[in-house]
Design a protein around this motif. Structure first.
Motif, mmCIF file in Angstrom:
data_model
loop_
_atom_site.group_PDB
_atom_site.id
_atom_site.type_symbol
_atom_site.label_atom_id
_atom_site.label_comp_id
_atom_site.label_asym_id
_atom_site.label_seq_id
_atom_site.Cartn_x
_atom_site.Cartn_y
_atom_site.Cartn_z
ATOM 1 N N PRO A 82 19.714 38.407 -2.778
ATOM 2 C CA PRO A 82 19.494 37.021 -3.194
ATOM 3 C C PRO A 82 20.391 36.649 -4.378
ATOM 4 O O PRO A 82 20.688 37.494 -5.238
ATOM 5 C CB PRO A 82 18.011 37.007 -3.602
ATOM 6 N N ASP A 84 19.698 34.441 -6.823
ATOM 7 C CA ASP A 84 18.928 34.302 -8.054
ATOM 8 C C ASP A 84 18.646 35.682 -8.647
ATOM 9 O O ASP A 84 18.258 36.616 -7.942
ATOM 10 C CB ASP A 84 17.614 33.588 -7.753
ATOM 11 N N ALA A 87 15.004 37.019 -8.167
ATOM 12 C CA ALA A 87 14.785 37.370 -6.765
ATOM 13 C C ALA A 87 15.561 38.625 -6.394
ATOM 14 O O ALA A 87 15.051 39.507 -5.678
ATOM 15 C CB ALA A 87 15.206 36.202 -5.873
ATOM 16 N N CYS A 139 6.441 38.199 -2.131
ATOM 17 C CA CYS A 139 7.850 37.816 -1.987
ATOM 18 C C CYS A 139 7.983 36.445 -1.349
ATOM 19 O O CYS A 139 8.773 35.608 -1.810
ATOM 20 C CB CYS A 139 8.595 38.864 -1.165
ATOM 21 N N ARG A 142 6.793 33.665 -3.885
ATOM 22 C CA ARG A 142 7.631 33.453 -5.066
ATOM 23 C C ARG A 142 9.063 33.062 -4.728
ATOM 24 O O ARG A 142 9.689 32.283 -5.446
ATOM 25 C CB ARG A 142 7.637 34.721 -5.922
ATOM 26 N N PHE A 143 9.583 33.606 -3.610
ATOM 27 C CA PHE A 143 11.016 33.465 -3.359
ATOM 28 C C PHE A 143 11.376 32.990 -1.950
ATOM 29 O O PHE A 143 12.546 32.777 -1.672
ATOM 30 C CB PHE A 143 11.712 34.808 -3.602
ATOM 31 N N PHE A 151 12.982 36.533 1.039
ATOM 32 C CA PHE A 151 13.609 35.820 -0.068
ATOM 33 C C PHE A 151 14.307 34.554 0.421
ATOM 34 O O PHE A 151 15.299 34.119 -0.148
ATOM 35 C CB PHE A 151 14.568 36.761 -0.802
#
Length: 206
Positions: A82, A84, A87, A139, A142-143, A151
């Motif tokens: 990812p 980010d 992440a 996961c 959040r992502f 993600f």
């Protein structure tokens, strides 16, 4: 690049980099190795120092460990992690957890892509399935808003958990609907369908 892999019906570690490379569009030659043939270990030692698969060969560079292969591939295709930072850090952590953990799941339910059965779930296996559900849910929450994978976009994390998706199906493991839905997403990847078809041909040919 060349990727040395084992039998597609059984080699979960081989599936991980193979799937990542296919989904990322990285070009490579596949070296198929029968893990059960006479002299198999000697043949594997020709490709890497541990006698295990997978092994990635890129010119004079040999990478013989799955997490190291993942990092090497991400240098060629950064999108395999990812973008980010938070992440990316979590993605690396969950790959490492899969790499070192879930030993009960791996022992009681070895990868067998063609198998369809139902297995009894003891307390130890149930605990690992609970951890799996919590990890995937965290996961995704959040992502994962940007896509269907852990993600969002496909990453190494999805490749590392693809063999788990086969185990859920092969052994009829009781999992929450969200876990089953994500497993089905992995199993529907065109690249995985190619792997599955090859595993079927291996099985039919003995």
């Amino acid at each position: 690049m060349k990727l040395v892999i084992g039998n597609k019906n059984h080699s979960s570690w081989s599936l991980r980099p193979w799937l990542a490379m296919k989904v990322a569009g990285l070009h490579f030659d596949e070296i198929n190795h029968d893990l059960y043939a006479d002299g198999a270990l000697a043949e594997r030692l020709r490709h890497g120092p541990t006698g295990k698969v997978p092994v990635l060969i890129d010119g004079d560079i040999t990478v013989w460990e799955s997490l190291a292969i993942a990092e090497y591939l991400a240098e060629a295709e950064p999108a395999l992690w990812p973008a980010d930072r938070a992440a990316r850090t979590v993605a690396r952590a969950v790959c490492a957890e899969m790499h070192a953990g879930f030993t009960v799941l791996r022992t009681q339910c070895p990868m067998n892509v063609q198998l369809r059965t139902r297995t009894d779930v003891d307390a130890a296996l149930a605990a690992e399935l609970d951890r799996l559900a919590a990890l995937w849910a965290d996961c995704r929450k959040r992502f994962g808003a940007g896509g269907d994978f852990l993600f969002g976009a496909f990453s190494h994390a999805d490749a590392f958990f693809a063999p788990v998706a086969t185990r859920i199906r092969s052994y009829g493991l009781p999992v929450p609907q969200a876990v089953q839905a994500y497993a089905d997403t992995l199993l529907a990847l065109p690249a995985f369908l190619d792997w599955e078809a090859a595993a079927g041909r291996e099985t039919r040919h003995g």
